[in-house]
Design an enzyme around this catalytic site. Structure first.
Site, short mmCIF file in Angstrom:
data_model
loop_
_atom_site.label_atom_id
_atom_site.label_comp_id
_atom_site.label_asym_id
_atom_site.label_seq_id
_atom_site.Cartn_x
_atom_site.Cartn_y
_atom_site.Cartn_z
N SER A 335 46.12 31.88 35.07
CA SER A 335 47.49 32.41 35.04
C SER A 335 47.49 33.89 35.36
CB SER A 335 48.11 32.20 33.65
OG SER A 335 47.49 33.05 32.70
N ASP A 336 48.57 34.35 35.97
CA ASP A 336 48.81 35.78 35.96
C ASP A 336 49.06 36.18 34.52
OD1 ASP A 336 49.22 38.40 36.75
OD2 ASP A 336 50.56 37.88 38.40
#
Length: 838
Positions: A335-336
């Site tokens: 994930s960012d």
């Protein structure tokens, strides 16, 4: 990131768990009661009272400008937008260790088989940074011999630590059009990361592609053209992964900063959703990701935004369907930072690891496995993908050279090596694009007197970290904003300055920014050259309307820049203060040269046709060798060889609806949707289709010699002579169907240096695919030629290069019509043409 953590802490302190409270509290609660990491706690503890008050006021200002969506609006728009627009693709394909992943996959499978459910959950849920300063961690499982991993920015040099180099940014690499140089840069970046114990380097950036011209992060990526972006991205991955894991980001269509995430003040407004069709997705935005997957990239970062209504990190179509099925991606999806918005839904949609730790996962995933809402086989696949990538690319101890805080006593692990110096300088040199040079103004030839103007000539007065959320931490060394204003720009308060007027701009702002070990400014470099040549230098780096102090100056050089940063989109394509400076100097000096360090497209029509402006260079974002690289080119030590990786228009309106980001109306819209109705017609494709004349076209760049093209020849291969419309059946390998990479034709052309200066030329091949844009880049080669020398340049054309995506047949398809082949020096400087029929 630390900004994210601080943001959550301040929300806590403002009492925003219930939306009703929008006023500032009289006093902060004890720091021990706030959910802070050690670095942020240390930062807050040391803030002077006035700065802490300023931060609270900043957040109050942001809250005051927000109007929450009503529950009725949320319910109606959730039902309208969240379902049925992004096709569901389940289950997640399990990694099988295809190709050269087999050994690492076998090792990882054996290790994962020994882990408990809770241990596997700990691996995928992100770890706490208790012993190092890594931006993110994968937790260790010491019982089975897995030491965990350190994840860290950045794509342009190590972020948030010391003793590492500052490289030219992605846009500069794109402007160099040099595959070998991109490979070498990746190698040295990866080697520096490995010395620090960084297992996973969070780069390269290949999204945003650059659709939104004012996009705040366009400078991080290589080019607005998917072919050029994909080639440079793949070369960077190959270089990085000689030493560490590369992460290709941001997946996918993360094309603006405005409203990229849900409303941070819990006021109910969602992140922006990109609405686009399958053809546009494949031919533009997925294209560079396909190249890096084929190159073996170990990690892909899912993006903040929504795609057709579904968040990037819980979008099963993009992650399970496109990435893991169609492209057979073998690594892990990370994930960012803060982009996880759901629990089991994100895991089942294809996301494999979250950073930083988020309790949405954690033990909840273990409960999901226990109650059957998530299959343990999915958890096994997530863990196996992570550990297989570790074994394949980065089997070493994590975080050994990344201290929790460089402000505290620590052992310095020096990652700088002499072997990287040439690559760093050459990256800055080759990214300089000369766009105007009247009567051979350049190169300079031992001038007697030079006068220097402009704020970008000198180094900023500060180049050091001053806490985890200081402006220097985020690349704002040269920008005239305070630390608090810098934080504001991350949350949509304030306007990004058009120019960084406190000194030389070496990179953009945000998580990929750099604090280089030294900063060679133009002033530094020109003084050194003046010493060597016996030149007298005069300068005024302060005034907007400076005095022309010595009318005998051989030339006046004006140094300006154009800034951009993560978190906010740009406010302008041309800083007005800087334009006035150029015009004021040109009004007095008949030989005015302009150098621009630009973080993206920069318009110049306010002064480009002024008769006294004799030479102009787009020097992009050069890293630590900003001054030396300019001297190399401007004095003719090397001929300029950069070419524009984007189109420069004559006026901002020429970009049409692609100029600005879409802005939400928070009073009425829950979902803000940006519609990619232009399809593949962005940048030069759009200018060609609408017959708009640019100021400087895509691929353009001048040098100190001339080139001639001749003897264009096209030869079909055996596969090309018998090509079917649909690709032949073949195994699915990394990057997709293997037959997509079959070479169907070879194009050759002779290029001759017809001038009297040795210089590189960038020969470019464009294809007019029937039914598509007039020209699309499908090949380029950078070759060095001595005066009078001729070289034959070859361009292999693959099935993918010549195909279009057929949405009905869900396949790449060839056209049984005439293809136009164009070879030349830019997208509009075509020297040789031919046609091809398959």
């Amino acid at each position: 990131m630390v900004v994210f953590t601080l943001r959550r802490a301040l929300l806590w302190s403002l009492g925003l768990a219930s939306v009703a409270v929008a006023q500032l509290p009289d006093e902060l609660p004890p720091l021990d009661s706030l959910p802070l990491d050690d670095a942020t706690k240390m930062y807050l503890e040391n803030l002077p009272p006035d700065q802490l008050e300023a931060i609270l006021k900043l957040y109050g200002e942001a809250i005051g400008g927000q109007v929450p969506a009503s529950p009725e609006t949320i319910e109606a728009q959730e039902l309208n937008w969240s379902y049925g627009r992004s096709p569901p693709v389940y289950p997640t394909p399990q990694s099988k260790g295809i190709g050269d992943w087999a050994v690492a996959f076998e090792q990882a499978s054996a290790m994962v088989a020994e882990m408990t459910v809770s241990e596997k959950v700990s691996v995928v849920s992100g770890g706490a940074n208790a012993t190092n300063g890594c931006a993110g961690t994968v937790a260790a499982v010491s019982r089975v011999g897995f030491p965990g991993m350190c994840l860290n920015d950045g794509p342009n040099g190590l972020h948030g630590t010391d003793a590492g180099n500052g490289y030219a940014s992605g846009i500069t690499v794109g402007a160099a059009w040099n595959k070998e140089l991109a490979l070498a840069r990746g190698h040295h970046l990866g080697l520096e990361a490995k010395r620090k114990g960084i297992n996973n380097m969070l780069g390269p950036t290949i999204g945003p592609l650059g659709r939104t011209v004012l996009g705040g992060r366009n400078w991080e990526s290589f080019s607005i053209d998917p072919y050029l972006c994909g080639v440079m991205g793949a070369q960077t991955v190959l270089g990085l992964q000689e030493n560490v894991i590369a992460t290709a980001k941001h997946f996918i269509v993360n094309e603006q900063e405005k409203d990229r995430s849900p409303n941070m003040f819990l006021l109910g407004n969602a992140s922006i959703s990109v609405t686009l069709d399958d053809k546009t997705m494949h031919e533009m935005y997925l294209w560079p990701f396909q190249d890096v997957v084929k190159a073996g990239v170990g990690s892909v970062m899912c993006s903040y935004n929504r795609i057709n209504g579904s968040h990037g990190c819980q979008n099963s179509y993009t992650q399970n369907g496109l990435l893991k099925t169609e492209l057979a991606f073998q690594g892990y999806v990370v994930s960012d930072w803060g982009a996880l918005h759901s629990g089991v839904a994100s895991a089942n949609a294809g996301m494999d690891v979250t950073t930083p730790y988020d309790p949405i996962w954690g033990e909840n995933l273990g409960k999901a496995v226990a109650n059957g809402t998530m299959e343990e086989s999915r958890l096994d696949d997530m863990t196996t993908r992570i550990i297989a990538t570790y074994f394949k690319y980065a089997e070493f101890e994590p975080g050994v050279g990344v201290p929790i805080s460089i402000a505290q006593p620590h052992k310095v692990v020096n990652s700088i090596s002499p072997e990287s110096r040439k690559t760093i300088l050459q990256g800055a040199v080759e990214g300089i694009v000369l766009v105007k040079n009247v009567n051979n103004t350049l190169p300079l030839k031992k001038p007697t007197i030079l006068t220097l103007y402009g704020y970008d000539a000198h180094a900023p007065l500060k180049n050091m970290y001053e806490g985890p959320n200081s402006k220097q931490t985020f690349g704002y060394q040269s920008v005239n904003v305070t630390d608090v204003e810098t934080l504001g720009l991350f949350i949509g308060v304030g306007e990004v300055p058009g120019a960084a007027r406190l000194g030389t701009l070496v990179g953009g702002g945000g998580s990929p920014s750099i604090v280089p070990p030294y900063m060679n400014s133009p002033h530094d470099a020109f003084q050194q050259r003046a010493l060597e040549d016996g030149t007298s230098l005069y300068w005024d780096f302060e005034s907007q309307d400076p005095v022309y102090g010595n009318a005998a100056s051989d030339a006046c050089i004006v140094f300006i820049n154009e800034f951009a940063a993560e978190g906010s989109d740009r406010s302008t394509l041309a800083d007005t203060w800087s334009d006035e400076l150029v015009k004021n100097v040109a009004a007095k000096c008949s030989n005015t040269i302009v150098s621009i360090h630009n973080a993206g497209t920069r318009l110049v029509d306010e002064w480009i046709e002024h008769p006294n402006v004799t030479a102009v260079l787009f020097a992009h974002l050069p890293g630590q060798d900003a001054g030396r690289s300019l001297v190399e080119v401007m004095y003719g030590e090397q001929a300029p060889s950069g070419r524009l990786p984007y189109t420069v228009a004559k006026k901002a309106s020429d970009y049409g609806e692609l100029l600005e980001p879409i802005t939400a109306d928070n009073a009425s819209n829950y979902y803000t949707s940006v519609n990619f109705t232009e399809g593949v017609y962005i940048d030069y494709r759009r200018f060609d289709a609408l017959n708009i004349t640019p100021r400087f076209e895509f691929g353009f760049g001048l040098t100190y010699t001339t080139f001639e093209y001749a003897k264009l020849k096209i030869t079909l291969t055996a596969e090309g002579s018998n090509a079917t419309a649909l690709p032949p059946s073949a195994p699915i390998a990394q990057g997709g169907l293997e037959s997509l990479w079959d070479t169907l034709a070879n194009v050759t052309v002779d290029v001759t240096n017809s001038g009297d200066v040795a210089a590189p030329e960038v020969a470019q091949l464009y294809v007019g695919i029937p039914g598509g844009p007039a020209k699309q880049l499908r090949g380029f080669e950078k070759i060095s030629l001595e005066p009078g020398e001729t070289k034959t340049v070859s361009f292999p054309l693959t099935r993918r290069d010549l195909s279009t995506w057929d949405t009905a047949r869900q396949s790449w398809v060839l056209q049984k019509e005439e293809y136009k082949i164009f070879v030349g020096a830019s997208s509009r400087d075509i020297r040789e043409t031919a046609s091809l029929v398959l």
